[in-house]
Design a protein around this motif. Structure first.
Motif, PDB file in Angstrom:
ATOM      1  N   ALA A 164     -16.228  53.094  -6.251  1.00 58.48           N
ATOM      2  CA  ALA A 164     -16.996  52.889  -5.026  1.00 58.48           C
ATOM      3  C   ALA A 164     -17.273  51.417  -4.763  1.00 58.48           C
ATOM      4  CB  ALA A 164     -18.315  53.655  -5.106  1.00 58.48           C
ATOM      5  N   SER A 165     -17.241  50.601  -5.820  1.00 58.75           N
ATOM      6  CA  SER A 165     -17.508  49.172  -5.683  1.00 58.75           C
ATOM      7  C   SER A 165     -16.236  48.365  -5.449  1.00 58.75           C
ATOM      8  CB  SER A 165     -18.217  48.646  -6.940  1.00 58.75           C
ATOM      9  OG  SER A 165     -19.433  49.340  -7.151  1.00 58.75           O
ATOM     10  N   GLY A 166     -15.118  49.061  -5.246  1.00 64.44           N
ATOM     11  CA  GLY A 166     -13.879  48.365  -4.964  1.00 64.44           C
ATOM     12  C   GLY A 166     -13.196  47.803  -6.190  1.00 64.44           C
ATOM     13  N   LYS A 167     -13.341  48.474  -7.346  1.00 63.99           N
ATOM     14  CA  LYS A 167     -12.716  48.010  -8.579  1.00 63.99           C
ATOM     15  C   LYS A 167     -11.891  49.141  -9.200  1.00 63.99           C
ATOM     16  CE  LYS A 167     -16.640  44.943  -9.451  1.00 63.99           C
ATOM     17  NZ  LYS A 167     -17.745  44.580 -10.388  1.00 63.99           N
ATOM     18  N   PRO A 168     -10.830  49.571  -8.523  1.00 58.20           N
ATOM     19  CA  PRO A 168     -10.051  50.722  -9.026  1.00 58.20           C
ATOM     20  C   PRO A 168      -9.361  50.441 -10.351  1.00 58.20           C
ATOM     21  CG  PRO A 168      -8.929  49.657  -7.182  1.00 58.20           C
ATOM     22  CD  PRO A 168     -10.283  49.031  -7.268  1.00 58.20           C
ATOM     23  N   GLU A 169      -8.942  49.188 -10.600  1.00 59.50           N
ATOM     24  CA  GLU A 169      -8.267  48.877 -11.864  1.00 59.50           C
ATOM     25  C   GLU A 169      -9.206  49.072 -13.050  1.00 59.50           C
ATOM     26  OE1 GLU A 169      -8.463  46.800  -9.317  1.00 59.50           O
ATOM     27  OE2 GLU A 169      -6.424  46.832  -8.477  1.00 59.50           O
ATOM     28  N   GLU A 170     -10.442  48.579 -12.925  1.00 63.15           N
ATOM     29  CA  GLU A 170     -11.407  48.754 -14.011  1.00 63.15           C
ATOM     30  C   GLU A 170     -11.773  50.223 -14.180  1.00 63.15           C
ATOM     31  OE1 GLU A 170     -14.759  46.098 -14.087  1.00 63.15           O
ATOM     32  OE2 GLU A 170     -13.701  44.642 -12.831  1.00 63.15           O
ATOM     33  N   ALA A 171     -11.869  50.947 -13.062  1.00 64.88           N
ATOM     34  CA  ALA A 171     -12.175  52.377 -13.137  1.00 64.88           C
ATOM     35  C   ALA A 171     -11.078  53.121 -13.883  1.00 64.88           C
ATOM     36  CB  ALA A 171     -12.343  52.950 -11.729  1.00 64.88           C
ATOM     37  N   LEU A 172      -9.822  52.790 -13.598  1.00 66.50           N
ATOM     38  CA  LEU A 172      -8.692  53.430 -14.278  1.00 66.50           C
ATOM     39  C   LEU A 172      -8.695  53.089 -15.768  1.00 66.50           C
ATOM     40  CD1 LEU A 172      -6.129  55.120 -14.008  1.00 66.50           C
ATOM     41  CD2 LEU A 172      -4.882  53.003 -13.521  1.00 66.50           C
ATOM     42  N   GLU A 173      -9.043  51.847 -16.094  1.00 67.37           N
ATOM     43  CA  GLU A 173      -9.105  51.432 -17.495  1.00 67.37           C
ATOM     44  C   GLU A 173     -10.162  52.219 -18.258  1.00 67.37           C
ATOM     45  OE1 GLU A 173     -10.249  47.399 -20.047  1.00 67.37           O
ATOM     46  OE2 GLU A 173      -9.663  47.243 -17.929  1.00 67.37           O
ATOM     47  N   ASN A 174     -11.339  52.417 -17.636  1.00 67.95           N
ATOM     48  CA  ASN A 174     -12.404  53.175 -18.291  1.00 67.95           C
ATOM     49  C   ASN A 174     -12.051  54.653 -18.402  1.00 67.95           C
ATOM     50  OD1 ASN A 174     -13.800  50.816 -18.487  1.00 67.95           O
ATOM     51  ND2 ASN A 174     -15.456  51.369 -17.103  1.00 67.95           N
ATOM     52  N   LEU A 175     -11.402  55.198 -17.378  1.00 68.30           N
ATOM     53  CA  LEU A 175     -10.978  56.597 -17.450  1.00 68.30           C
ATOM     54  C   LEU A 175      -9.968  56.800 -18.566  1.00 68.30           C
ATOM     55  CD1 LEU A 175     -10.573  57.685 -13.706  1.00 68.30           C
ATOM     56  CD2 LEU A 175     -12.171  58.612 -15.379  1.00 68.30           C
ATOM     57  N   THR A 176      -9.078  55.861 -18.732  1.00 73.15           N
ATOM     58  CA  THR A 176      -8.096  55.944 -19.815  1.00 73.15           C
ATOM     59  C   THR A 176      -8.776  55.926 -21.175  1.00 73.15           C
ATOM     60  OG1 THR A 176      -6.465  54.810 -18.416  1.00 73.15           O
ATOM     61  CG2 THR A 176      -6.033  54.887 -20.793  1.00 73.15           C
ATOM     62  N   ALA A 177      -9.791  55.045 -21.327  1.00 74.97           N
ATOM     63  CA  ALA A 177     -10.531  54.970 -22.587  1.00 74.97           C
ATOM     64  C   ALA A 177     -11.293  56.264 -22.849  1.00 74.97           C
ATOM     65  CB  ALA A 177     -11.497  53.782 -22.554  1.00 74.97           C
ATOM     66  N   LEU A 178     -11.862  56.853 -21.800  1.00 78.47           N
ATOM     67  CA  LEU A 178     -12.584  58.116 -21.958  1.00 78.47           C
ATOM     68  C   LEU A 178     -11.617  59.245 -22.329  1.00 78.47           C
ATOM     69  CD1 LEU A 178     -15.036  57.893 -18.916  1.00 78.47           C
ATOM     70  CD2 LEU A 178     -15.633  57.708 -21.328  1.00 78.47           C
TER      71      LEU A 178
ATOM     72  N   ASN B 214     -11.583  61.541 -25.809  1.00 78.25           N
ATOM     73  CA  ASN B 214     -11.672  63.008 -25.791  1.00 78.25           C
ATOM     74  C   ASN B 214     -10.366  63.667 -26.224  1.00 78.25           C
ATOM     75  OD1 ASN B 214     -14.358  63.192 -24.862  1.00 78.25           O
ATOM     76  ND2 ASN B 214     -13.686  62.773 -22.760  1.00 78.25           N
ATOM     77  N   ASP B 215      -9.449  62.874 -26.797  1.00 77.00           N
ATOM     78  CA  ASP B 215      -8.163  63.396 -27.301  1.00 77.00           C
ATOM     79  C   ASP B 215      -7.360  64.101 -26.218  1.00 77.00           C
ATOM     80  OD1 ASP B 215      -8.661  62.452 -29.893  1.00 77.00           O
ATOM     81  OD2 ASP B 215      -9.796  64.259 -30.414  1.00 77.00           O
ATOM     82  N   ARG B 216      -7.424  63.573 -25.003  1.00 77.31           N
ATOM     83  CA  ARG B 216      -6.628  64.125 -23.907  1.00 77.31           C
ATOM     84  C   ARG B 216      -5.233  63.500 -23.917  1.00 77.31           C
ATOM     85  NH1 ARG B 216      -8.717  68.818 -21.976  1.00 77.31           N
ATOM     86  NH2 ARG B 216     -10.953  68.636 -21.647  1.00 77.31           N
ATOM     87  N   GLU B 217      -4.257  64.305 -23.555  1.00 78.81           N
ATOM     88  CA  GLU B 217      -2.891  63.805 -23.518  1.00 78.81           C
ATOM     89  C   GLU B 217      -2.700  62.915 -22.299  1.00 78.81           C
ATOM     90  OE1 GLU B 217       1.687  65.527 -23.444  1.00 78.81           O
ATOM     91  OE2 GLU B 217      -0.013  66.874 -23.797  1.00 78.81           O
ATOM     92  N   ILE B 218      -2.216  61.707 -22.530  1.00 78.63           N
ATOM     93  CA  ILE B 218      -2.023  60.735 -21.463  1.00 78.63           C
ATOM     94  C   ILE B 218      -0.523  60.504 -21.271  1.00 78.63           C
ATOM     95  CG2 ILE B 218      -2.509  58.367 -20.702  1.00 78.63           C
ATOM     96  CD1 ILE B 218      -4.964  58.422 -22.484  1.00 78.63           C
ATOM     97  N   PRO B 219      -0.026  60.518 -20.030  1.00 76.70           N
ATOM     98  CA  PRO B 219       1.403  60.251 -19.795  1.00 76.70           C
ATOM     99  C   PRO B 219       1.815  58.893 -20.352  1.00 76.70           C
ATOM    100  CG  PRO B 219       0.328  61.078 -17.802  1.00 76.70           C
ATOM    101  CD  PRO B 219      -0.755  60.819 -18.795  1.00 76.70           C
TER     102      PRO B 219
END
Length: 235
Positions: free
Chosen positions: A99-113, A117-122
């Motif tokens: 929402a603050s216009g920082k999609p790259e940082e949001a994607l980085e944090n989602l990847t870390a989360l 949580n041991d989720r399979e990442i492409p």
């Protein structure tokens, strides 16, 4: 803990109040924003187990460290140590970043989360996020022009104020009850556990609105009835 007069103590308590209020709201939002909608109610209530556990734990610590200055200093040092140990692991809310216009940082944090949580990442990573289309930041002023949202804001503010008055009024009054103040304080935290469990079940079964109305009604009736109780118990 180091104040030597009333006004010094008063000033420090004011600053502490701002800190506790800010931490309470921000930590709850930070815990629930990364969650999906199906989990937000259940796990949002689950955060309160830590609050109740803190009351029970602090009751035992206060029994061991009975001097209020030493207890205050111990708590402050514990909080500082906790902040130092967890600062590097704490992630900003991906929703807020987006929402603050920082999609790259949001994607980085989602990847870390996801990794946590041991989720399979492409192999090529998570798909890119679309930046939120917001022309201006959303504030309280954005809600006020709408009658329905304005009414809900005032209603929730009033409910929160009354809840705080009753909850902290009862909590701070444990010293006036018969028996040990440490046991009474421990029990005041312990009785919250079944209420949290019921709230989790009720939110999933009936929704937040009915759960809120029911629990507020039960709490109000219990407070009224307790005013007519003349039986004395001692622990």
């Amino acid at each position: 803990g180091v104040s030597f007069g009333y006004w010094e103590y008063f000033l420090f308590k004011v600053v502490l109040g701002f800190g506790c209020g800010g931490i309470g709201v921000a930590s709850f939002v930070l815990c629930t924003e990364p969650l999906g909608a199906p989990w937000r109610g259940f796990l949002g209530v689950a955060t309160q187990y830590w609050w109740s556990s803190g009351i029970c734990l602090l009751s035992g610590i206060a029994w061991i460290i009975s001097d209020w200055r030493e207890l205050t200093i111990f708590i402050v040092l514990s909080v500082v140590l906790y902040c130092v140990l967890t600062a590097r692991t704490l992630k900003e809310s991906p929703r807020w970043l987006l929402a603050s216009g920082k999609p790259e940082e949001a994607l980085e944090n989602l990847t870390a989360l996801a990794k946590g949580n041991d989720r399979e990442i492409p192999l090529d990573g998570l798909p890119p996020l679309k930046e939120a289309l917001l022309t201006e930041p959303v504030t309280i002023k954005s809600i006020l022009p709408y009658k329905a949202l304005r009414f809900r804001l005032y209603a929730m503010a009033f409910i929160f104020m009354v809840n705080s008055m009753v909850y902290y009024g009862l909590s701070l009054n444990v010293g006036s009850l018969a028996g040990s103040i440490y046991v009474n304080s421990f029990l005041s935290g312990l009785v919250e556990f079944p209420s949290h469990a019921f709230a989790q079940w009720s939110v999933e079964k009936f929704g937040r609105k009915i759960t809120l109305i029911f629990l507020l009604a039960v709490a109000g009736i219990a407070c009224l009835l307790s005013g007519f109780n003349t039986v004395k118990f001692r622990l």
